[in-house]
Design a protein around this motif. Structure first.
Motif, PDB file in Angstrom:
ATOM      1  N   VAL A   1      34.615  45.982  38.027  1.00 26.53           N
ATOM      2  CA  VAL A   1      33.568  45.276  37.278  1.00 26.53           C
ATOM      3  C   VAL A   1      33.848  43.775  37.284  1.00 26.53           C
ATOM      4  O   VAL A   1      32.929  42.965  37.446  1.00 26.53           O
ATOM      5  CB  VAL A   1      33.446  45.819  35.840  1.00 26.53           C
ATOM      6  N   LYS A   2      35.093  43.395  37.135  1.00 30.75           N
ATOM      7  CA  LYS A   2      35.458  41.981  37.150  1.00 30.75           C
ATOM      8  C   LYS A   2      35.038  41.347  38.478  1.00 30.75           C
ATOM      9  O   LYS A   2      34.444  40.269  38.504  1.00 30.75           O
ATOM     10  CB  LYS A   2      36.964  41.835  36.931  1.00 30.75           C
ATOM     11  N   GLU A   3      35.323  42.024  39.582  1.00 30.06           N
ATOM     12  CA  GLU A   3      34.952  41.502  40.894  1.00 30.06           C
ATOM     13  C   GLU A   3      33.435  41.501  41.089  1.00 30.06           C
ATOM     14  O   GLU A   3      32.875  40.550  41.633  1.00 30.06           O
ATOM     15  CB  GLU A   3      35.624  42.301  42.006  1.00 30.06           C
ATOM     16  N   LEU A   4      32.770  42.557  40.638  1.00 29.37           N
ATOM     17  CA  LEU A   4      31.317  42.631  40.769  1.00 29.37           C
ATOM     18  C   LEU A   4      30.629  41.550  39.936  1.00 29.37           C
ATOM     19  O   LEU A   4      29.583  41.032  40.327  1.00 29.37           O
ATOM     20  CB  LEU A   4      30.819  44.025  40.370  1.00 29.37           C
TER      21      LEU A   4
ATOM     22  N   LYS B   1      40.073  53.863  33.943  1.00 32.16           N
ATOM     23  CA  LYS B   1      39.371  52.731  33.338  1.00 32.16           C
ATOM     24  C   LYS B   1      39.899  51.417  33.887  1.00 32.16           C
ATOM     25  O   LYS B   1      39.124  50.493  34.137  1.00 32.16           O
ATOM     26  CB  LYS B   1      39.495  52.764  31.822  1.00 32.16           C
ATOM     27  N   SER B   2      41.178  51.301  34.112  1.00 34.44           N
ATOM     28  CA  SER B   2      41.731  50.052  34.635  1.00 34.44           C
ATOM     29  C   SER B   2      41.166  49.728  36.019  1.00 34.44           C
ATOM     30  O   SER B   2      40.902  48.567  36.337  1.00 34.44           O
ATOM     31  CB  SER B   2      43.261  50.104  34.681  1.00 34.44           C
ATOM     32  N   SER B   3      40.944  50.747  36.838  1.00 30.82           N
ATOM     33  CA  SER B   3      40.350  50.541  38.160  1.00 30.82           C
ATOM     34  C   SER B   3      38.891  50.119  38.044  1.00 30.82           C
ATOM     35  O   SER B   3      38.416  49.261  38.792  1.00 30.82           O
ATOM     36  CB  SER B   3      40.449  51.822  38.994  1.00 30.82           C
ATOM     37  N   VAL B   4      38.184  50.717  37.094  1.00 27.18           N
ATOM     38  CA  VAL B   4      36.784  50.354  36.857  1.00 27.18           C
ATOM     39  C   VAL B   4      36.706  48.926  36.328  1.00 27.18           C
ATOM     40  O   VAL B   4      35.863  48.140  36.766  1.00 27.18           O
ATOM     41  CB  VAL B   4      36.111  51.350  35.887  1.00 27.18           C
ATOM     42  N   ASP B   5      37.593  48.556  35.406  1.00 31.65           N
ATOM     43  CA  ASP B   5      37.605  47.198  34.862  1.00 31.65           C
ATOM     44  C   ASP B   5      37.819  46.161  35.963  1.00 31.65           C
ATOM     45  O   ASP B   5      37.151  45.129  35.986  1.00 31.65           O
ATOM     46  CB  ASP B   5      38.685  47.047  33.789  1.00 31.65           C
TER      47      ASP B   5
ATOM     48  N   ASP C   1      49.181  39.914  39.094  1.00 32.97           N
ATOM     49  CA  ASP C   1      48.036  40.133  39.966  1.00 32.97           C
ATOM     50  C   ASP C   1      47.927  41.616  40.302  1.00 32.97           C
ATOM     51  O   ASP C   1      48.891  42.225  40.760  1.00 32.97           O
ATOM     52  CB  ASP C   1      48.194  39.296  41.240  1.00 32.97           C
ATOM     53  N   LYS C   2      46.752  42.179  40.076  1.00 36.17           N
ATOM     54  CA  LYS C   2      46.552  43.601  40.331  1.00 36.17           C
ATOM     55  C   LYS C   2      45.979  43.852  41.717  1.00 36.17           C
ATOM     56  O   LYS C   2      45.723  44.979  42.084  1.00 36.17           O
ATOM     57  CB  LYS C   2      45.615  44.191  39.276  1.00 36.17           C
TER      58      LYS C   2
END
Length: 73
Positions: free
Chosen positions: A44-47, A37-41, A2-3
């Motif tokens: 985006v997943k949450e959005l 990119k990992s933070s953006v991913d 879990d991130k």
């Protein structure tokens, strides 16, 4: 693994950037807003779960604001 939750500031940056373009790749969004990119991913997943962003599969994967890109005819 879990991130955790995405940073709300990054989520706002992603939404603001996507408002300026039709569609974009996650990597391009990350470069444009100056985040990893990992933070953006994760953002985006949450959005996407919040129904604010959608994935587009047009020979490669793009992201866009929900309903901003018309469906193909």
């Amino acid at each position: 693994m879990d991130k955790g939750a995405a940073d709300p500031i990054i989520k706002e940056k992603v939404l603001a950037y996507l408002d300026t373009v039709t569609k974009a790749k996650s990597r391009d969004v990350a470069v444009a807003i100056g985040e990893k990119k990992s933070s953006v991913d994760l953002a985006v997943k949450e959005l996407t779960a919040e129904d604010k962003v959608e994935y587009l599969y047009i020979t490669t994967t793009y992201i866009a604001l929900k309903d901003k890109v018309p469906p193909p005819v």
